[in-house]
Design a protein around this motif. Structure first.
Motif, mmCIF file in Angstrom:
data_model
loop_
_atom_site.group_PDB
_atom_site.id
_atom_site.type_symbol
_atom_site.label_atom_id
_atom_site.label_comp_id
_atom_site.label_asym_id
_atom_site.label_seq_id
_atom_site.Cartn_x
_atom_site.Cartn_y
_atom_site.Cartn_z
ATOM 1 N N SER A 47 0.830 -1.216 0.000
ATOM 2 C CA SER A 47 0.000 0.000 0.000
ATOM 3 C C SER A 47 0.860 1.260 0.000
ATOM 4 C CB SER A 47 -0.957 0.010 1.192
ATOM 5 O OG SER A 47 -0.286 0.308 2.402
ATOM 6 N N GLN A 48 2.008 1.194 0.668
ATOM 7 C CA GLN A 48 2.897 2.357 0.699
ATOM 8 C C GLN A 48 3.539 2.604 -0.669
ATOM 9 O OE1 GLN A 48 3.000 4.507 3.404
ATOM 10 N NE2 GLN A 48 1.294 3.122 3.856
ATOM 11 N N ALA A 49 3.865 1.541 -1.377
ATOM 12 C CA ALA A 49 4.402 1.693 -2.737
ATOM 13 C C ALA A 49 3.341 2.304 -3.651
ATOM 14 C CB ALA A 49 4.871 0.349 -3.279
ATOM 15 N N LEU A 50 2.100 1.847 -3.517
ATOM 16 C CA LEU A 50 1.009 2.379 -4.337
ATOM 17 C C LEU A 50 0.721 3.836 -3.982
ATOM 18 C CD1 LEU A 50 -1.422 -0.673 -4.237
ATOM 19 C CD2 LEU A 50 0.162 -0.033 -6.082
ATOM 20 N N LYS A 51 0.754 4.162 -2.711
ATOM 21 C CA LYS A 51 0.510 5.527 -2.236
ATOM 22 C C LYS A 51 1.520 6.504 -2.829
ATOM 23 C CE LYS A 51 0.629 8.093 2.121
ATOM 24 N NZ LYS A 51 0.813 7.922 3.574
ATOM 25 N N ARG A 52 2.729 6.024 -3.062
ATOM 26 C CA ARG A 52 3.794 6.874 -3.580
ATOM 27 C C ARG A 52 3.843 6.908 -5.105
ATOM 28 N NH1 ARG A 52 4.599 5.694 1.399
ATOM 29 N NH2 ARG A 52 5.903 6.946 2.769
ATOM 30 N N GLY A 53 2.804 6.361 -5.749
ATOM 31 C CA GLY A 53 2.663 6.544 -7.185
ATOM 32 C C GLY A 53 2.934 5.355 -8.075
ATOM 33 N N MET A 54 3.297 4.223 -7.507
ATOM 34 C CA MET A 54 3.548 3.064 -8.359
ATOM 35 C C MET A 54 2.224 2.561 -8.924
ATOM 36 S SD MET A 54 5.682 -0.417 -7.562
ATOM 37 C CE MET A 54 7.285 0.302 -7.890
ATOM 38 N N SER A 55 2.214 2.236 -10.186
ATOM 39 C CA SER A 55 1.026 1.696 -10.845
ATOM 40 C C SER A 55 0.650 0.360 -10.215
ATOM 41 C CB SER A 55 1.330 1.511 -12.337
ATOM 42 O OG SER A 55 0.396 0.662 -12.934
ATOM 43 N N ILE A 56 -0.645 0.170 -9.956
ATOM 44 C CA ILE A 56 -1.085 -1.048 -9.279
ATOM 45 C C ILE A 56 -0.818 -2.305 -10.116
ATOM 46 C CG2 ILE A 56 -3.482 -0.951 -10.061
ATOM 47 C CD1 ILE A 56 -4.203 -1.919 -7.162
ATOM 48 N N GLY A 57 -1.007 -2.210 -11.434
ATOM 49 C CA GLY A 57 -0.769 -3.367 -12.296
ATOM 50 C C GLY A 57 0.687 -3.779 -12.297
ATOM 51 N N VAL A 58 1.559 -2.810 -12.376
ATOM 52 C CA VAL A 58 2.998 -3.089 -12.373
ATOM 53 C C VAL A 58 3.439 -3.573 -10.996
ATOM 54 C CG1 VAL A 58 5.288 -2.041 -12.602
ATOM 55 C CG2 VAL A 58 3.498 -1.524 -14.275
ATOM 56 N N ALA A 59 2.986 -2.896 -9.940
ATOM 57 C CA ALA A 59 3.375 -3.276 -8.581
ATOM 58 C C ALA A 59 2.928 -4.703 -8.273
ATOM 59 C CB ALA A 59 2.773 -2.308 -7.565
ATOM 60 N N TYR A 60 1.679 -5.008 -8.562
ATOM 61 C CA TYR A 60 1.173 -6.339 -8.243
ATOM 62 C C TYR A 60 1.821 -7.389 -9.137
ATOM 63 C CZ TYR A 60 -2.004 -9.907 -6.609
ATOM 64 O OH TYR A 60 -2.513 -11.043 -6.044
ATOM 65 N N GLY A 61 2.071 -7.034 -10.383
ATOM 66 C CA GLY A 61 2.737 -7.968 -11.289
ATOM 67 C C GLY A 61 4.140 -8.316 -10.825
ATOM 68 N N ILE A 62 4.899 -7.312 -10.448
ATOM 69 C CA ILE A 62 6.263 -7.557 -9.959
ATOM 70 C C ILE A 62 6.205 -8.348 -8.658
ATOM 71 C CG2 ILE A 62 8.341 -6.451 -9.012
ATOM 72 C CD1 ILE A 62 7.800 -4.141 -11.016
ATOM 73 N N TRP A 63 5.304 -7.945 -7.769
ATOM 74 C CA TRP A 63 5.141 -8.625 -6.480
ATOM 75 C C TRP A 63 4.820 -10.106 -6.698
ATOM 76 C CZ3 TRP A 63 0.234 -8.572 -3.120
ATOM 77 C CH2 TRP A 63 0.511 -8.993 -1.828
ATOM 78 N N SER A 64 3.909 -10.356 -7.593
ATOM 79 C CA SER A 64 3.503 -11.737 -7.871
ATOM 80 C C SER A 64 4.628 -12.542 -8.515
ATOM 81 C CB SER A 64 2.281 -11.758 -8.790
ATOM 82 O OG SER A 64 1.210 -11.101 -8.186
ATOM 83 N N ALA A 65 5.233 -11.988 -9.548
ATOM 84 C CA ALA A 65 6.263 -12.720 -10.291
ATOM 85 C C ALA A 65 7.472 -13.031 -9.420
ATOM 86 C CB ALA A 65 6.687 -11.936 -11.527
ATOM 87 N N VAL A 66 7.951 -12.041 -8.702
ATOM 88 C CA VAL A 66 9.114 -12.268 -7.850
ATOM 89 C C VAL A 66 8.750 -13.233 -6.722
ATOM 90 C CG1 VAL A 66 10.777 -11.187 -6.273
ATOM 91 C CG2 VAL A 66 10.189 -10.069 -8.431
ATOM 92 N N GLY A 67 7.544 -13.082 -6.185
ATOM 93 C CA GLY A 67 7.093 -13.982 -5.133
ATOM 94 C C GLY A 67 7.008 -15.422 -5.597
ATOM 95 N N VAL A 68 6.422 -15.640 -6.775
ATOM 96 C CA VAL A 68 6.304 -17.000 -7.319
ATOM 97 C C VAL A 68 7.683 -17.609 -7.537
ATOM 98 C CG1 VAL A 68 5.659 -18.299 -9.394
ATOM 99 C CG2 VAL A 68 4.025 -16.724 -8.365
ATOM 100 N N ALA A 69 8.570 -16.850 -8.149
ATOM 101 C CA ALA A 69 9.916 -17.366 -8.417
ATOM 102 C C ALA A 69 10.669 -17.647 -7.112
ATOM 103 C CB ALA A 69 10.694 -16.374 -9.283
ATOM 104 N N ALA A 70 10.555 -16.745 -6.153
ATOM 105 C CA ALA A 70 11.261 -16.933 -4.881
ATOM 106 C C ALA A 70 10.720 -18.130 -4.115
ATOM 107 C CB ALA A 70 11.158 -15.663 -4.023
ATOM 108 N N ILE A 71 9.403 -18.264 -4.049
ATOM 109 C CA ILE A 71 8.808 -19.390 -3.324
ATOM 110 C C ILE A 71 9.186 -20.717 -3.998
ATOM 111 C CG2 ILE A 71 6.606 -20.523 -2.796
ATOM 112 C CD1 ILE A 71 7.396 -18.302 -0.852
ATOM 113 N N ALA A 72 9.161 -20.747 -5.317
ATOM 114 C CA ALA A 72 9.542 -21.973 -6.027
ATOM 115 C C ALA A 72 10.998 -22.333 -5.727
ATOM 116 C CB ALA A 72 9.330 -21.805 -7.527
ATOM 117 N N ALA A 73 11.875 -21.342 -5.745
ATOM 118 C CA ALA A 73 13.296 -21.593 -5.466
ATOM 119 C C ALA A 73 13.499 -22.053 -4.029
ATOM 120 C CB ALA A 73 14.112 -20.332 -5.745
#
Length: 107
Positions: A47-73
């Motif tokens: 929410s703090q990243a979004l509050k500071r202007g990050m696009s929700i689609g990009v923020a959630y996409g990066i969050w999801s992709a990095v999370g999926v890759a990290a959890i798999a690893a």
């Protein structure tokens, strides 16, 4: 600053997800507490990243992709899980999708 908050969101979400596995269905106290605090912190930092202007689609996409890759690893390296070639390809496709979101927003 937005990327720092996003990185914190990812780190706390990954920690909470690993703890979810370790909690064994919320039967172990410490990992269960880490799950609740970790997910709360992850959404706060996102929410703090979004509050500071990050696009929700990009923020959630990066969050999801990095999370999926990290959890798999982490699953493979520390939890005795396996990844098939198809699963690795799927993770790659998720990452490519996030790159497409990022590059598409730049034009």
């Amino acid at each position: 600053m937005t990327l720092l908050f996003l990185a914190l969101a990812i780190a706390t979400e990954v920690t909470a997800t690993v703890s979810l596995k370790l909690s064994e269905g919320f039967t172990k106290l410490v990992p269960s507490v880490v799950v609740v605090i970790g997910y709360g912190a992850a959404f706060f930092f996102l929410s703090q990243a979004l509050k500071r202007g990050m696009s929700i689609g990009v923020a959630y996409g990066i969050w999801s992709a990095v999370g999926v890759a990290a959890i798999a690893a982490i699953g493979v390296l520390f939890l005795g899980e396996r990844l098939t070639l198809i699963q690795v390809g799927g993770i790659g496709l998720v990452i490519l999708g996030v790159l497409a979101l990022e590059l598409g927003g730049a034009h």
